[in-house]
Design a protein around this motif. Structure first.
Motif, short mmCIF file in Angstrom:
data_model
loop_
_atom_site.label_atom_id
_atom_site.label_comp_id
_atom_site.label_asym_id
_atom_site.label_seq_id
_atom_site.Cartn_x
_atom_site.Cartn_y
_atom_site.Cartn_z
N ALA A 1 0.84 -1.19 0.00
CA ALA A 1 0.00 0.00 0.00
C ALA A 1 0.88 1.24 0.00
O ALA A 1 1.74 1.39 0.85
N PHE A 2 0.68 2.08 -1.00
CA PHE A 2 1.27 3.40 -0.97
C PHE A 2 0.16 4.36 -0.56
O PHE A 2 -1.01 4.02 -0.72
N LEU B 1 -3.32 1.06 -3.64
CA LEU B 1 -2.87 -0.28 -3.33
C LEU B 1 -2.13 -0.79 -4.56
O LEU B 1 -2.73 -1.19 -5.54
N THR C 1 3.72 -4.18 2.48
CA THR C 1 2.86 -3.90 3.62
C THR C 1 2.46 -5.22 4.27
O THR C 1 2.28 -5.31 5.48
#
Lengths: 510, 362
Positions: free
Chosen positions: A14-15, A19, A58
């Motif tokens: 996840a940024f 996602l 993540t």
């Protein structure tokens, strides 16, 4: 059964706000060529950056050669046998091949002194071991792009890579160089049982080189297939999530009067070298002239000179019969030329301005947008921007969004929408679909052909040869600032040949 | 600025100001002053006397026009640090016009003085502007250097050729005849009718930058000069035009100081006032409306601090400490804010992921 080289287990990344990888599980076998395809932003590079330790996922786990990765950093990944060749080479131009290859693991004499002879010997041994021929003592800056890429590959091999990631390796190569690269890949896979992962969005390359192919879309792995069991059409539909119809583009009409003319043009590049060296060409109404050239052969400087972004040293440029040599972009636009620049980020948009302001630029002086000639009519501007936005099918954040926040495809649509909305008889288009996804490519190509059929003279330049083939009526090849060939019927081999400097026929002077 | 950004900007500005006052309080306490008393004296210093109100309004005007001149430069990507020199030259030129034309109608003298101030200030800003555009000389260096030259040159004129023959001052020019003075609005304060002209100027600057096609071109030029040039905008002309206006505005501030307050030229015309205006512009992130608002705030602080020094004996340098701490926080704010935001979003993404997994298992 073969061993597993890489195993991704439920990887999510996840940024902020997106996602990039969504529950990706994938196994890649030792000794296979695995192609990873997908549109821009589909998450291929993110996944490979996780493997190379640049990103920490993540969620999920990664196993390399059976060992779980606990710390995500490139050093660990390299230690586990992963090597990556980036799209933009990371070489020191003034160093020799050997110096670049041994960098960070230099052989030494008397503890402190760099042992150049040993470095070259090590490199030579590597060259012979893998059959990747390159001169260890040549400075990298004197090598062509294909050879530089070879140096990058050797560098990863020197560091003990058994899993090689190639990020869009053919983007800068000619067809011949691509063939050579593929031969090298086949050899290392067969003889060294290395694992090669190749990121690309050229589907015919997937077919040509890979054993298996994984397709990513919007962060998810939507399918893994044996390459022998799929065709390009199937892959394309998997990539965009719907069938893609590569319609034959309908070209109508025949060329009219000459609208762009370049005579004996000489242009210097930023280093002061002659990038364009005595080049002449002409484009007529209702015709697309395509330029096929490897990056850095003067095509950028040529387009910049024609559009006024760079002053030529000598020669003459005529647009619609008017001499515009050395004039400013504003003057040349006034004659009736619009320009899609090759680098949209630095030239094509103002990233910090809104979509509507980017669409308005160039028309902002028009009477309908200014009350009493100076007061900007905000509502008229918004309505105009919305109309263009809808017409060019820019799905996204809307006309008030900041352009810097848009995806590459939408940003390119902003540029194309603005430049095409000037309705000029002359268009200069560079890299119309660089970094743009498959769906948008179709759309942009259709618009370009529309312009052609309306009678525009279009000068097109693209690093994507297929695009040049698909759109052009005529193609010229440029090598080191000179035209090396002109074609009205296209053969990939022949054009690729001309792009590397071989002239058409004997004794031709252009 | 978008509304959302504006909200978060003012929130962080308020927080920065509070923190700055808190830090100021600690410093005051350590130095042996009662912070509550000191701050009360500061408020008193600005508002207790109508004369002080006039003084801070006049100072707000100076900050505001200097700040807007700086904003205008930054709009096209130029950091005009040279306003101080432009202001001083404008002041001395305007003053000398009044001295030389003594006896003429004030309806002739005042416009001539204003024109002289604008012309001299504008020309002085043009030098770094042209150097920047034509030969790419960094404007920060040239403007700083030109400041020193201007200050020394004015000092030379005030001591030498234009020296006041009647007054026994080290460096001052001849005095203006009272008929040319701007009318004082609050008796024995610095506030004069010049503030009305300044208000019109502030409005026009805002209007041109935000609402006109020229302002649009300025913005594009500042955001991405290559794109602006590519789009056909004459970026060189726009940059030079902005520098010219910016310098003319600074020159006019000099004239306001001479005709409104000092009535002759001496070095107290400006005590690095342009730099304080520039500071306001920086804190306001070069947003014109915010510059106008903050000018009042910082003017109140400064005049209040002077009053505090007199009544409570607290050195007015506390004002500088508070001001610089605010700058410090506002500069750090951007980075802190984005990192907090990114962290929150990562958390949110992780939570969404967890929810999704629960759903798929359940």
């Amino acid at each position: 059964m073969r061993d597993t080289a890489v195993k991704f287990e439920h990887i999510s990344m996840a940024f902020p706000g997106v996602l990039a990888n969504d529950d990706v599980s994938l196994e890649i076998q030792r000794g296979e060529v695995f192609a990873l395809v997908g549109e821009n932003g589909a998450g291929k590079s993110t996944l490979m950056n996780i493997l190379y330790g640049i990103n920490t996922p993540t969620d999920g786990r990664v196993f390399i050669q059976g060992r779980e990765v606990e710390r995500f950093d490139p050093k660990t990944a390299i230690g586990l046998g992963v090597g990556m060749v980036h799209q933009h080479f990371m070489l020191v131009p003034s160093f020799t091949v050997a110096q670049n290859i041994v960098m960070s693991r230099e052989p030494r004499r008397a503890r402190f002194l760099f042992d150049n002879a040993k470095a070259e010997a090590l490199t030579q041994a590597l060259v012979e071991e893998y059959g990747l021929v390159v001169d260890p003592s040549a400075p990298v800056e004197e090598l062509g792009v294909g050879l530089q890429q070879r140096v990058e590959i050797l560098k990863t091999l020197f560091r003990g890579a058994e899993i090689l990631i190639l990020d869009e390796p053919t983007a800068v190569l000619t067809p011949q160089e691509t063939d050579e690269l593929f031969a090298v890949i086949r050899r290392v896979v067969k003889e060294r049982s290395m694992t090669v992962i190749i990121i690309t969005h050229k589907l015919y390359e997937v077919m040509a080189i890979s054993d298996r192919v994984g397709v990513m879309r919007k962060g998810r792995l939507v399918g893994v297939k044996n390459t022998s069991e799929v065709d390009e059409k199937q892959l394309a539909s998997m990539m965009v999530g719907r069938p893609v119809l590569y319609d034959q583009l309908q070209k109508t009409g025949s060329p009219g009067e000459e609208l762009i003319r370049v005579d004996d043009l000489v242009v210097r590049d930023n280093r002061g070298l002659k990038a364009v060296n005595g080049l002449s060409l002409s484009v007529r109404a209702g015709e697309i002239l395509g330029i096929a050239a490897i990056e850095g052969n003067g095509q950028s400087e040529l387009l910049e000179a024609i559009t006024g972004m760079r002053a030529p040293e000598s020669g003459r440029i005529t647009v619609r019969g008017q001499d515009v040599t050395g004039r400013s972009p504003g003057d040349i636009r006034a004659v009736g030329l619009a320009h899609v620049p090759e680098d949209r980020l630095s030239t094509g948009v103002s990233r910090s301005a809104s979509v509507s302001h980017n669409l308005l630029t160039g028309k902002h002086r028009e009477g309908r947008f200014n009350a009493f000639g100076f007061h900007q009519r905000t509502s008229t501007i918004q309505r105009y921007a919305q109309e263009i936005y809808d017409r060019f099918d820019m799905r996204g954040a809307g006309i008030d969004a900041t352009v810097g926040d848009l995806s590459g495809g939408n940003m390119q649509k902003v540029v194309i929408a603005r430049e095409f909305s000037f309705d000029t008889p002359v268009l200069v288009i560079a890299q119309p679909t660089r970094g743009v996804d498959v769906g948008a490519i179709e759309f942009i190509h259709t618009r370009i052909i529309e312009k052609r059929n309306q009678g525009c003279a279009i000068l097109l330049c693209s690093a994507d040869l297929d695009e040049v083939f698909r759109l052009s009526d005529r193609i010229i090849t440029i090598y080191e600032g000179r035209i090396t060939g002109e074609f009205t019927s296209f053969s990939k081999e022949e054009i690729g040949f001309r792009m590397t400097g071989t002239r058409q026929g004997e004794g031709e002077s252009t | 600025m978008k509304n959302r950004d504006k909200g978060s900007y003012f929130a962080s500005l308020a927080l920065s100001v509070l923190l700055a006052f808190a830090i100021g309080a600690v410093i005051l306490a350590v130095a042996g002053f009662n912070p509550v008393q000191a701050y009360a004296a500061m408020v008193d210093g600005a508002f207790s006397n109508v004369r002080h109100v006039g003084d801070f309004l006049e100072y707000a005007m100076v900050l505001c026009i200097c700040g807007l001149a700086c904003v205008l430069g930054s709009r096209v990507g130029i950091f005009n640090v040279g306003g101080e020199g432009q202001l001083l030259l404008g002041a001395i030129a305007a003053c000398q016009v009044g001295v030389v034309m003594n006896g003429q109608s004030k309806w002739l003298v005042l416009p001539c003085a204003a024109l002289a101030a604008m012309a001299v200030g504008g020309f002085y800003a043009l030098i770094p502007g042209v150097l920047k555009v034509k030969v790419k000389v960094n404007e920060v260096i040239t403007t700083i250097m030109l400041n020193t030259i201007a200050a020394s040159f004015c000092q030379f004129l005030a001591k030498g050729p234009w020296k006041n023959p009647n007054r026994n001052m080290v460096a001052a020019t001849g005095q203006l005849d009272p008929q040319y003075w701007f009318t004082t609005l609050i008796p024995s304060s610095n506030l004069s009718t010049a503030i009305l002209i300044a208000a019109v100027m502030a409005f026009l600057t805002w209007y041109i930058m935000q609402k006109t096609a020229v302002g649009f071109e300025m913005k594009l030029t500042g955001q991405n000069p290559r794109f602006a040039f590519f789009s056909g905008i004459k970026t060189d002309k726009i940059v030079i035009l902005c520098m010219l206006i910016s310098g003319a505005m600074c020159g006019l501030v000099g004239m306001f100081r001479v005709y409104g307050v000092e009535h002759l030229y001496r070095s107290s015309i400006s005590n690095q006032y342009y730099f304080e205006g520039l500071t306001v512009a920086m804190i306001a992130r070069y947003d014109p409306v915010t510059v106008i608002l903050l000018s009042f705030f910082f003017a109140i602080l400064k005049i209040g601090a002077q009053g505090m020094e007199l009544s409570a004996g607290v050195p007015n340098q506390i004002y500088l400490i508070i001001q610089t701490v605010i700058i410090f926080f506002m500069a750090a704010e951007n980075g802190i804010f984005t990192s907090v935001q990114a962290g929150a979003q990562r958390k949110k993404a992780r939570a969404a992921l967890a929810r999704k997994e629960e759903q798929s298992h359940g």
